[in-house]
Design a protein around this motif. Structure first.
Motif, short mmCIF file in Angstrom:
data_model
loop_
_atom_site.label_atom_id
_atom_site.label_comp_id
_atom_site.label_asym_id
_atom_site.label_seq_id
_atom_site.Cartn_x
_atom_site.Cartn_y
_atom_site.Cartn_z
N GLN A 268 0.71 -1.10 -0.21
CA GLN A 268 -0.29 -0.02 -0.06
C GLN A 268 1.00 1.23 0.24
N ARG A 269 0.73 2.35 -1.02
CA ARG A 269 0.86 3.62 -0.54
C ARG A 269 0.42 4.71 -0.74
N SER A 270 -0.18 5.14 0.47
CA SER A 270 -1.29 5.87 0.98
C SER A 270 -0.50 7.22 1.00
N PRO A 271 -0.80 8.70 0.12
CA PRO A 271 -0.65 9.64 0.74
C PRO A 271 -1.68 10.15 1.81
N VAL A 272 -0.90 10.76 3.07
CA VAL A 272 -1.36 11.58 4.24
C VAL A 272 -1.76 13.07 3.74
N ARG A 273 -2.96 13.81 4.29
CA ARG A 273 -3.98 14.45 3.71
C ARG A 273 -4.82 15.42 5.05
N ALA A 274 -4.71 16.71 5.41
CA ALA A 274 -5.67 16.84 6.52
C ALA A 274 -6.93 17.31 5.93
N GLU A 275 -7.72 17.10 6.75
CA GLU A 275 -9.39 17.91 5.97
C GLU A 275 -8.73 19.11 6.26
N ARG A 276 -9.53 20.02 5.20
CA ARG A 276 -9.77 20.95 4.35
C ARG A 276 -11.21 21.50 5.54
#
Length: 276
Positions: A268-276
């Motif tokens: 698995q290769r998952s980017p992490v993002r903060a909810e806007r």
């Protein structure tokens, strides 16, 4: 065999990987990898199926999951890093199925998140209905195995009152896949290497041989508590190296990338993002 679901989220199609790792469309054989299909996965020569063109999105390898059951503190070395005694009985909790995510889709940290954490786990996919099955019978009820990232928000989980569900069930907090690997292909599931890299740095590593409760024991135990249905998924616990186990503690932030691997089950290769 290695089964895959591909396409737009919510509209995935079934496929199988051929010997060269190419996707072969399976939708002419089964409508989806879900429900009753899991009890009798097709045995077919992938070369006889049409190639899937391009590089489509890979979705969770199981659709319409009824239950996502998790086992906590199931590795002796993980319990040790947290300074707790290994449990005498499996620690069981449920994670919302709405958290299920594709293996390469972004993981979204919810508003107010400060302690997002990773947990690579061997996932069991149930094939046949299981109720009061013995350990000797348990593996007959398994359709296959996959990778599950039991993403956790530790402040939500541990510092707010109530149950762990709060920190476990946020949207996107259960990346699953990329493959559903049948037992004959997966080999000895009590001898698999597991790892997590964050931004290229090894954070978590272990081996499923350090499980306190084996795959067979978990399936048997849960079948005494609840009916396990085809397509249900069980996350079997995580080895040492979670963010809150590091000194100093390490937690996820916007822009990070998690790479999870389990030997024979893919990456698995998952980017992490903060909810806007």
């Amino acid at each position: 065999m290695r089964f895959v679901r591909y396409g737009e989220a919510g509209h995935e199609r079934p496929a199988v990987l051929d010997a060269e790792g190419q996707l072969r469309d399976l939708s002419g054989v089964v409508p989806d990898l879900a429900g009753p299909v899991m009890a009798d996965l097709p045995r077919i020569n992938p070369q006889s199926l049409p190639l899937v063109p391009g590089t489509p999105r890979i979705g969770p390898p199981v659709g319409q999951v009824g239950k996502l059951v998790c086992i906590g503190l199931n590795y002796s070395d993980h319990a040790a890093e947290l300074g707790v005694e290994p449990p005498e009985d499996p620690v069981v909790f449920l994670k919302a199925t709405s958290a299920i995510n594709g293996p390469h889709d972004p993981v979204i940290l919810p508003r107010g998140s400060q302690k997002g954490d990773w947990e690579v786990e061997l996932g069991i996919v149930i094939g046949r209905r299981a109720k009061y099955v013995t350990e000797a019978q348990a593996l007959r009820h398994v359709a296959g195995y996959t990778i599950v990232n039991d993403v956790s928000e530790r402040e939500f989980q541990l510092e707010r009152s109530g149950q762990w569900t709060k920190g476990k069930s946020c949207d996107t907090f259960a990346p699953m896949g990329p493959w559903l690997v049948t037992p004959d292909t997966a080999g000895d599931v009590q001898a698999l290497d597991l790892s997590v890299d964050v931004n290229g740095e090894r954070m978590q590593s272990g081996n499923s041989g350090r499980m306190i409760f084996s795959v067979a024991r978990i399936v048997s135990y849960l079948s005494e508590l609840m009916m396990l249905e085809p397509g249900d998924v069980i996350a079997t616990g995580t080895p040492p190296g979670v963010g809150m186990g590091h000194t100093p503690q390490r937690f996820l932030k916007d822009g990070d990338e998690m790479v999870l691997r389990i030997s024979g089950l893919g990456e698995q290769r998952s980017p992490v993002r903060a909810e806007r």
